[in-house]
Enzyme design. Structure first.
Site, short mmCIF file in Angstrom:
data_model
loop_
_atom_site.label_atom_id
_atom_site.label_comp_id
_atom_site.label_asym_id
_atom_site.label_seq_id
_atom_site.Cartn_x
_atom_site.Cartn_y
_atom_site.Cartn_z
N TYR A 112 77.13 19.65 36.22
CA TYR A 112 77.61 20.87 35.79
C TYR A 112 76.20 22.07 36.49
O TYR A 112 75.30 21.14 36.09
CB TYR A 112 78.02 21.03 33.80
CG TYR A 112 77.44 22.24 33.72
CD1 TYR A 112 78.86 22.66 33.47
CD2 TYR A 112 76.04 23.00 33.02
CE1 TYR A 112 78.70 24.33 33.01
CE2 TYR A 112 76.37 24.46 32.64
CZ TYR A 112 77.49 24.82 32.33
OH TYR A 112 77.65 25.87 31.61
N GLU A 158 78.54 30.31 37.09
CA GLU A 158 78.35 29.06 36.82
C GLU A 158 78.93 28.52 37.21
O GLU A 158 80.56 28.49 37.72
CB GLU A 158 78.94 29.03 35.02
CG GLU A 158 79.50 27.17 34.90
CD GLU A 158 80.12 27.53 33.45
OE1 GLU A 158 80.01 27.20 32.48
OE2 GLU A 158 81.91 27.51 33.62
#
Length: 369
Positions: A101, A183
């Site tokens: 992530y 992101e």
């Protein structure tokens, strides 16, 4: 401005961030063309601004030619949180060894960007147990800090080099495009240690858009927002159930904040400005009434340039012609406000002395619907 995945990846590609081969399709014919270019197996991904599409079944794997059409048609008509896709992205499958992530977000409290990374990719970052958070100075992310972060994540060898390259490029992208969020979830680590962005969630600061004409092509204006613009007022559709109407963006924004503080959720932001007429108000109410999730309308009006009796007449006309059927909660003060209040007494519009009283009534009643 929330970008769709394929739009975010287009920008990533401009900064040298590796992305999978892909093809955007709006019809099955375009999908078949893309499948020939990419090859099967591939992944179909609904292009949405809302999150949670994976859990909602809006990402599907296609393992044969026969699966393409039925799965494409399934996604085209599949709503996620009330939103239909604005296209389906066909994407090559990656040979994933590990997932990470990675995100950069504008940390307003510290007045800098912060980098969040985790060795657990493809999950909600709140649930990840091994997050690494790094604040980035105005000069940008340095290779040394990126390398230290990679070590904390347990990366080794080529993966460290790839992580440093990816994060420094993402840092430059966020800074130069003035993104509030950039992101990648997940980042895929391939067998050779290289990295590829399997997703892209990008939010650009609306206040910075005037400095980025190259991003105007990504703006999505709904049909109702377009109608509002033609009629001379500003409308932003939101996902709540209370439409907020007022004269002046600052007044409407502060009212929206008060609604949230009271436990409500705004379904629309409408500013009709300082030169409203009865016809303008009537048209504003007509547009707002077409937003399907709106169950109540909150009017916060301070009459300076605007004559409040004209607004009152617009409300009366809208009710008379059944343009609006939901309750209206109104706080009206300023020029001609006493006359406006007299006009609305006995109507279906509910009048309050303060905006706080109007908000409390709106949240209490709409919350029961």
């Amino acid at each position: 401005m929330r970008l769709l995945e394929y739009q975010g990846k287009e920008l990533f590609d401009q900064y040298g961030i590796r992305i999978p081969r892909s093809h955007l399709a709006n019809t099955i014919e375009e999908a078949k063309k893309g499948a020939k270019k990419i090859g099967i197996p591939l992944v179909l991904k609904s292009q949405l601004t809302v999150g949670g599409r994976g859990k909602a079944g809006a990402i599907l794997k296609v393992k044969s030619d026969a699966e393409l059409e039925p799965k494409f048609n399934e996604l085209v008509h599949k709503e996620v949180k009330g939103e239909l896709p604005r296209g389906i992205l066909l994407e090559e499958m990656a040979d994933i060894k590990q997932e990470l992530y990675l995100s950069l977000f504008l940390n307003r409290s510290k007045r800098c960007y912060s980098l969040i990374s985790s060795a657990e990719g493809g999950v909600e970052i709140e649930s990840a147990s091994n997050k690494v958070v790094v604040d980035i100075p105005i000069e940008g992310l340095t290779p040394q800090v990126a390398e230290d972060t990679a070590t904390k994540l347990g990366l080794k060898g080529n993966a460290v080099v790839a992580f440093v390259d990816l994060t420094t490029k993402l840092s430059r992208f966020a800074s130069e495009k003035e993104a509030e969020l950039a992101e990648i979830n997940p980042v895929a680590i391939l067998g050779d240690g290289s990295m590829i962005a399997l997703d892209a969630k990008v939010i650009i600061d609306d206040n910075a858009m005037f400095r980025h004409p190259e991003l105007k092509k990504y703006e999505h204006v709904s049909e109702l927002e377009r109608q509002a613009e033609v009629s001379g007022f500003s409308l932003v559709e939101l996902d709540g159930n209370i439409a907020i109407i007022g004269n002046g963006a600052g007044l409407v924004m502060s009212t929206l904040d008060l609604v949230v503080d009271a436990g409500g959720k705004a379904g629309a932001f409408l500013d009709f400005g300082g030169r409203a007429t009865t016809e303008t108000i009537y048209e504003a109410l007509r547009v707002v009434s077409q937003i399907k999730n709106v169950k109540g309308i909150l009017v916060n009006l301070f009459g300076g340039i605007v004559r409040t009796d004209l607004v009152a007449q617009g409300l009366l006309d809208a009710y008379k012609n059944n343009v609006i059927t939901v309750p209206v909660f109104a706080r009206i003060s300023g020029a001609e406000s006493e006359r406006a209040r007299q006009m609305l007494r006995g109507s279906r519009a509910k009048l309050y002395n303060t905006v706080e009283e109007a908000i409390q009534a709106a949240v209490a009643e709409v919350g029961r619907k």
